[in-house]
Motif scaffolding. Structure first.
Motif, PDB file in Angstrom:
ATOM      1  N   LEU A 207      -6.934 -37.429 -24.716  1.00  0.00           N
ATOM      2  CA  LEU A 207      -7.185 -36.101 -24.147  1.00  0.00           C
ATOM      3  C   LEU A 207      -8.640 -35.871 -23.794  1.00  0.00           C
ATOM      4  O   LEU A 207      -8.996 -34.843 -23.228  1.00  0.00           O
ATOM      5  N   ILE A 209     -11.028 -35.479 -26.035  1.00  0.00           N
ATOM      6  CA  ILE A 209     -11.617 -34.560 -27.012  1.00  0.00           C
ATOM      7  C   ILE A 209     -12.887 -35.189 -27.572  1.00  0.00           C
ATOM      8  O   ILE A 209     -12.884 -36.334 -28.032  1.00  0.00           O
ATOM      9  N   GLY A 213     -15.061 -31.532 -31.167  1.00  0.00           N
ATOM     10  CA  GLY A 213     -13.710 -30.985 -31.021  1.00  0.00           C
ATOM     11  C   GLY A 213     -12.758 -31.646 -32.002  1.00  0.00           C
ATOM     12  O   GLY A 213     -11.878 -30.993 -32.598  1.00  0.00           O
ATOM     13  N   PHE A 214     -12.930 -32.941 -32.173  1.00  0.00           N
ATOM     14  CA  PHE A 214     -12.113 -33.676 -33.146  1.00  0.00           C
ATOM     15  C   PHE A 214     -12.327 -33.096 -34.547  1.00  0.00           C
ATOM     16  O   PHE A 214     -11.376 -32.801 -35.279  1.00  0.00           O
ATOM     17  N   SER A 217     -10.642 -29.727 -34.981  1.00  0.00           N
ATOM     18  CA  SER A 217      -9.183 -29.813 -35.135  1.00  0.00           C
ATOM     19  C   SER A 217      -8.809 -30.279 -36.539  1.00  0.00           C
ATOM     20  O   SER A 217      -7.888 -29.742 -37.165  1.00  0.00           O
ATOM     21  N   SER A 250      -3.745 -39.228 -31.085  1.00  0.00           N
ATOM     22  CA  SER A 250      -4.501 -37.977 -30.946  1.00  0.00           C
ATOM     23  C   SER A 250      -3.582 -36.765 -30.867  1.00  0.00           C
ATOM     24  O   SER A 250      -3.991 -35.654 -31.224  1.00  0.00           O
ATOM     25  N   TYR A 253      -3.365 -34.267 -33.775  1.00  0.00           N
ATOM     26  CA  TYR A 253      -4.306 -33.186 -34.059  1.00  0.00           C
ATOM     27  C   TYR A 253      -4.510 -32.224 -32.887  1.00  0.00           C
ATOM     28  O   TYR A 253      -5.394 -31.383 -32.914  1.00  0.00           O
ATOM     29  N   PHE A 254      -3.697 -32.363 -31.829  1.00  0.00           N
ATOM     30  CA  PHE A 254      -3.835 -31.333 -30.796  1.00  0.00           C
ATOM     31  C   PHE A 254      -2.516 -30.797 -30.260  1.00  0.00           C
ATOM     32  O   PHE A 254      -2.512 -29.897 -29.417  1.00  0.00           O
ATOM     33  N   ALA A 255      -1.381 -31.312 -30.720  1.00  0.00           N
ATOM     34  CA  ALA A 255      -0.116 -30.857 -30.132  1.00  0.00           C
ATOM     35  C   ALA A 255       0.902 -30.545 -31.227  1.00  0.00           C
ATOM     36  O   ALA A 255       0.802 -31.047 -32.348  1.00  0.00           O
ATOM     37  N   TYR A 259       1.525 -31.832 -34.985  1.00  0.00           N
ATOM     38  CA  TYR A 259       0.554 -31.246 -35.894  1.00  0.00           C
ATOM     39  C   TYR A 259       1.127 -31.082 -37.321  1.00  0.00           C
ATOM     40  O   TYR A 259       0.408 -31.267 -38.309  1.00  0.00           O
TER      41      TYR A 259
END
Ligand code: SF4
Ligand code: SF4
Length: 540
Positions: A207, A209, A213-214, A217, A250, A253-255, A259
């Motif tokens: 993504l 990130i 940002g990582f 999250s 990834s 930690y973003f979807a 999650y």
């Protein structure tokens, strides 16, 4: 409407099957890769174009580039040459591809898909083909053939279901990989593959990130896990000297629903006091390079061993992901290894030596957790998942690419009282693909995805009707991203979740507060008796 797509009429092809003309239309094709992504990745022939254009702006010597590329790969990959030569066209694979079953397009039969490239091989690389051309099954390489390759090699999810049924072991997924590699040489690629690959080069994950940002999250997830359990939960990032590097896709930690799986991991690691770290650089286990070329896969994969070395860990643990595991299990060791600087993985809790990971030094989270449960190291209350009637989708790559069949089921049977299998010709080695893997999980080809996912959805519908199944679990980030859309279309009322989400629900942590919600924030089930049909866990 589902009624429309389910009108599948198998028809014999009209005219000569060797006619390469295909119709590109929205819903059934992927968009081309943006020029900026080709430039960023150093790939040739960056330009603006779309498959619907009549002129694809190929390089002037495109034909020679493809033939040279074929020659090179026929010499380099023994399997490619074998697969070109040994198919006897028995047809055993013909009705095993989900894209054929969902579309009835004859060229979606694996044998026919392979024939698209095999016919060119015959024409230019065999004596009979050079002498007798089409009489020997050969086909001229034309621009229309290139367009046909693009259409059908981006209508194959490289799932390998067909290969299970081939008496000669021909792996059509590998043929698709070769087809895509060759198309790469003349700049014919799709954006949903190359944009994540370019992002991975830039920031370490699909993504794009960035490290801060990582961290945000991960910190947010740790805070949520702490709120649910009442415990302090901290996640070390880039910590040198940790025993284990944990790498996940990834999407975790973003979807969502990924999650919730991440919350499950964090709770587990906190409970067993694992000495681990995550990395802002190796912040992606997935590898979209795999859907483009061997070289791209290798370049993207390199960061995992590099980061393990930089951080000085002993071994690597990997999260729930699909193709990530095929790359790690089948290629990483010889591609970017040997990782002699790492140790053979040993569970710090049970002392189990993961012998099968002696070479890669990387263990799957389901193997790790199943071992903990087997040794009685986790206190579990499966009643907390009584609101779910659960089935399990074997994600293609962990199942067929690494043989991970029992461990997820072992965990599920300990964290749930309501687990039900789908019909046996749709699970384990014979599992049906989600229809959206290998970079096809984008929006513009939704009709193709829904058709390709139809056989999987059909099996889910069966257990929904028979057992009241309302949760399809899986261990693949692409599955978690694309199955919700598929099920919403074909089987409304069935959610999608990860195995470690249910583990996190059932895990009774030392000193935790009385839980009132599950990891989704829904009221926690407290029923005394299983919901729905008789549980297979009862027999486990
Ligand atoms: S099953 Fe194997 S040998 Fe038979 S047609 Fe398919 S690829 Fe060829
Ligand atoms: S690898 Fe999967 S998608 Fe590709 S032809 Fe075989 S069954 Fe179909």
């Amino acid at each position: 409407m589902p009624e429309k797509l389910v009108q599948i009429e198998p028809k014999p092809p009209r005219g000569d099957w060797r006619n390469p003309k295909v119709e590109f239309r929205k819903g059934a094709m992927c968009y081309s890769a943006a020029a900026k992504n080709l430039t960023y990745l150093g790939l040739p022939n960056a330009r603006a174009w779309q498959p619907t254009d009549s002129d694809w702006k190929l390089p002037p010597d495109w034909k020679q580039i493809i033939l040279n590329g074929m020659k090179d790969r026929l010499g380099k990959y023994r399997s490619f040459r074998l697969f070109m030569d040994i198919c006897v066209r028995c047809g055993a694979c013909a009705d095993k591809c989900h894209f054929y079953l969902g579309s009835a397009d004859p060229k979606n039969m694996p044998v026919a898909r392979a024939e698209l490239i095999r016919s060119v091989y015959r024409r230019y690389f065999t004596l009979t083909g050079r002498l007798f051309g089409s009489l020997a099954g050969g086909r001229e390489l034309t621009e229309d053939v290139i367009k046909e390759w693009f259409y059908y090699f981006y209508q194959c999810t490289e799932c390998r279901r067909c290969s299970v049924f081939c008496p000669y072991g021909i792996d059509t997924a590998e043929i698709t990989m070769m087809g895509r590699e060759l198309l790469n040489l003349i700049g014919c690629n799709i954006n949903w593959v190359l944009e994540p690959a370019a992002n991975c080069f830039r920031t370490g994950n699909h993504l794009g990130i960035q490290p801060h940002g990582f961290k945000d999250s991960i910190d947010f997830a740790a805070g949520e896990a702490a709120e649910i359990t009442g415990l302090d939960i901290e996640v070390p990032i880039n910590r040198k000297g940790a025993e284990i590097l944990f790498v996940m896709p990834s999407a975790d930690y973003f979807a969502t629903p990924h999650y919730y799986t991440l919350l499950g991991y964090l709770m587990l690691f906190r409970e067993i006091g694992l000495d681990y770290t995550v990395s802002a650089y190796a912040s992606e286990g997935g590898n979209f390079g795999f859907f483009s070329s061997h070289e791209m896969m290798k370049r993207l994969n390199a960061k995992i061993y590099d980061e393990a070395k930089r951080l000085g860990v002993k071994w690597i643990l990997g999260g729930e992901c699909g193709h990530m595991w095929r790359v790690l299990h089948q290629y990483m060791d010889t591609m970017n290894g040997p990782a002699d600087f790492l140790e053979v993985p040993v569970s710090p809790v049970t002392g189990t030596v993961f012998e099968h990971a002696r070479s890669t030094k990387m263990v799957h989270i389901c193997e790790f957790t199943a071992d903990l449960i087997h040794h009685g190291k986790l206190k579990l209350d499966p009643r907390r998942n009584d609101h779910w009637n659960v089935t399990y989708h074997d994600s293609c790559n962990p199942a067929r690419g690494m043989g991970l069949l029992e461990e997820p089921r072992y965990i599920l049977n300990h964290v749930s009282r309501n687990f039900h299998e789908m019909p046996e010709n749709t699970i384990r080695e014979q599992t049906f693909c989600c229809g959206s893997g290998a970079g096809l999980g984008t929006d513009e080809n939704l009709e193709t995805r829904l058709r390709g996912g139809f056989p999987r959805a059909n099996a889910v519908k069966y257990v929904k009707q028979k057992y009241g199944v309302n949760l399809l679990t899986c261990i693949c980030a692409i599955d978690k991203a694309t199955l919700p859309t598929l099920l919403e279309y074909w089987v409304p009322g069935v959610e999608v979740g990860g195995v470690h989400e249910l583990l996190g629900n059932a895990l009774v942590m030392t000193g935790e507060k009385e839980r009132t919600t599950d990891l989704r924030g829904e009221p926690l089930a407290t029923a005394e008796a299983p919901v729905g049909g008789e549980s297979e866990a009862a027999h486990a």
